[in-house]
Design a protein around this motif. Structure first.
Motif, PDB file in Angstrom:
ATOM      1  N   GLY A  88       0.813  -1.211   0.000  1.00 60.89           N
ATOM      2  CA  GLY A  88       0.000   0.000   0.000  1.00 60.89           C
ATOM      3  C   GLY A  88       0.847   1.262   0.000  1.00 60.89           C
ATOM      4  O   GLY A  88       0.548   2.235  -0.702  1.00 60.89           O
ATOM      5  N   LEU A  89       1.933   1.249   0.768  1.00 58.45           N
ATOM      6  CA  LEU A  89       2.822   2.411   0.781  1.00 58.45           C
ATOM      7  C   LEU A  89       3.540   2.592  -0.552  1.00 58.45           C
ATOM      8  O   LEU A  89       3.758   3.730  -0.997  1.00 58.45           O
ATOM      9  CB  LEU A  89       3.843   2.267   1.914  1.00 58.45           C
ATOM     10  CG  LEU A  89       3.294   2.430   3.320  1.00 58.45           C
ATOM     11  CD1 LEU A  89       4.363   2.122   4.349  1.00 58.45           C
ATOM     12  CD2 LEU A  89       2.739   3.826   3.525  1.00 58.45           C
ATOM     13  N   ARG A  92       1.053   4.132  -2.908  1.00 58.38           N
ATOM     14  CA  ARG A  92       0.879   5.548  -2.564  1.00 58.38           C
ATOM     15  C   ARG A  92       2.074   6.372  -3.011  1.00 58.38           C
ATOM     16  O   ARG A  92       1.919   7.493  -3.515  1.00 58.38           O
ATOM     17  CB  ARG A  92       0.659   5.677  -1.057  1.00 58.38           C
ATOM     18  CG  ARG A  92       0.574   7.077  -0.557  1.00 58.38           C
ATOM     19  CD  ARG A  92      -0.728   7.708  -0.987  1.00 58.38           C
ATOM     20  NE  ARG A  92      -0.795   9.038  -0.432  1.00 58.38           N
ATOM     21  CZ  ARG A  92      -1.039  10.118  -1.146  1.00 58.38           C
ATOM     22  NH1 ARG A  92      -1.248  10.017  -2.428  1.00 58.38           N
ATOM     23  NH2 ARG A  92      -1.080  11.292  -0.582  1.00 58.38           N
ATOM     24  N   ALA A  93       3.277   5.843  -2.837  1.00 61.42           N
ATOM     25  CA  ALA A  93       4.475   6.567  -3.259  1.00 61.42           C
ATOM     26  C   ALA A  93       4.514   6.717  -4.777  1.00 61.42           C
ATOM     27  O   ALA A  93       4.904   7.773  -5.290  1.00 61.42           O
ATOM     28  CB  ALA A  93       5.728   5.826  -2.774  1.00 61.42           C
ATOM     29  N   ARG A  95       1.908   6.832  -6.795  1.00 60.27           N
ATOM     30  CA  ARG A  95       0.874   7.781  -7.208  1.00 60.27           C
ATOM     31  C   ARG A  95       1.269   9.219  -6.899  1.00 60.27           C
ATOM     32  O   ARG A  95       0.909  10.134  -7.634  1.00 60.27           O
ATOM     33  CB  ARG A  95      -0.454   7.451  -6.536  1.00 60.27           C
ATOM     34  CG  ARG A  95      -1.110   6.229  -7.114  1.00 60.27           C
ATOM     35  CD  ARG A  95      -2.435   5.971  -6.462  1.00 60.27           C
ATOM     36  NE  ARG A  95      -3.059   4.760  -7.009  1.00 60.27           N
ATOM     37  CZ  ARG A  95      -4.112   4.181  -6.498  1.00 60.27           C
ATOM     38  NH1 ARG A  95      -4.673   4.678  -5.407  1.00 60.27           N
ATOM     39  NH2 ARG A  95      -4.610   3.098  -7.043  1.00 60.27           N
ATOM     40  N   SER A  96       1.984   9.424  -5.798  1.00 55.55           N
ATOM     41  CA  SER A  96       2.335  10.795  -5.432  1.00 55.55           C
ATOM     42  C   SER A  96       3.545  11.318  -6.209  1.00 55.55           C
ATOM     43  O   SER A  96       3.599  12.494  -6.546  1.00 55.55           O
ATOM     44  CB  SER A  96       2.597  10.898  -3.937  1.00 55.55           C
ATOM     45  OG  SER A  96       3.767  10.193  -3.598  1.00 55.55           O
TER      46      SER A  96
END
Length: 110
Positions: A88-89, A92-93, A95-96
């Motif tokens: 999940g991290l 998220r990384a 996508r950001s």
């Protein structure tokens, strides 16, 4: 738990299992420290956790008592949770920042 019985009957000793776990841990540490890609770093961390589970399972197989077996199951579940959170991290990384290269991350602030 009968999954440990083939390891005992195969002729492998405790030292063999510990040597394999040490090799897996060193391989995971090498992957964690040398790879700039987040997914490869996560794979190295999972290898290190697998080595610790192998250590606990080896001691549970060769030493009397049930505490080692239950601890191996708890560690396996913790590894699954760690892999889910880590994935999940990583998503998220990506996508950001649009990249999974850790050299592009220059700060810890949001």
């Amino acid at each position: 738990m009968n999954f440990l019985i083939p390891m005992i009957q195969s002729g492998l000793g405790l030292a063999h299992c510990l040597a394999l776990a040490a090799f897996l841990f060193c391989l995971g540490l090498f992957g964690l420290l040398t790879q700039p890609h987040l997914v490869r770093m996560l794979m190295g961390l999972v290898l290190m956790l697998a080595a610790s589970i192998l250590n606990v399972a080896a001691f549970a197989a060769f030493l009397p008592g049930r505490e080692g077996r239950s601890m191996a199951i708890v560690l396996a579940l913790a590894t699954i949770v760690q892999l889910a959170v880590g994935t999940g991290l990583v998503i998220r990384a990506y996508r950001s920042r649009g990249s999974l290269d850790v050299t592009t991350y220059d700060g810890l602030g949001g």
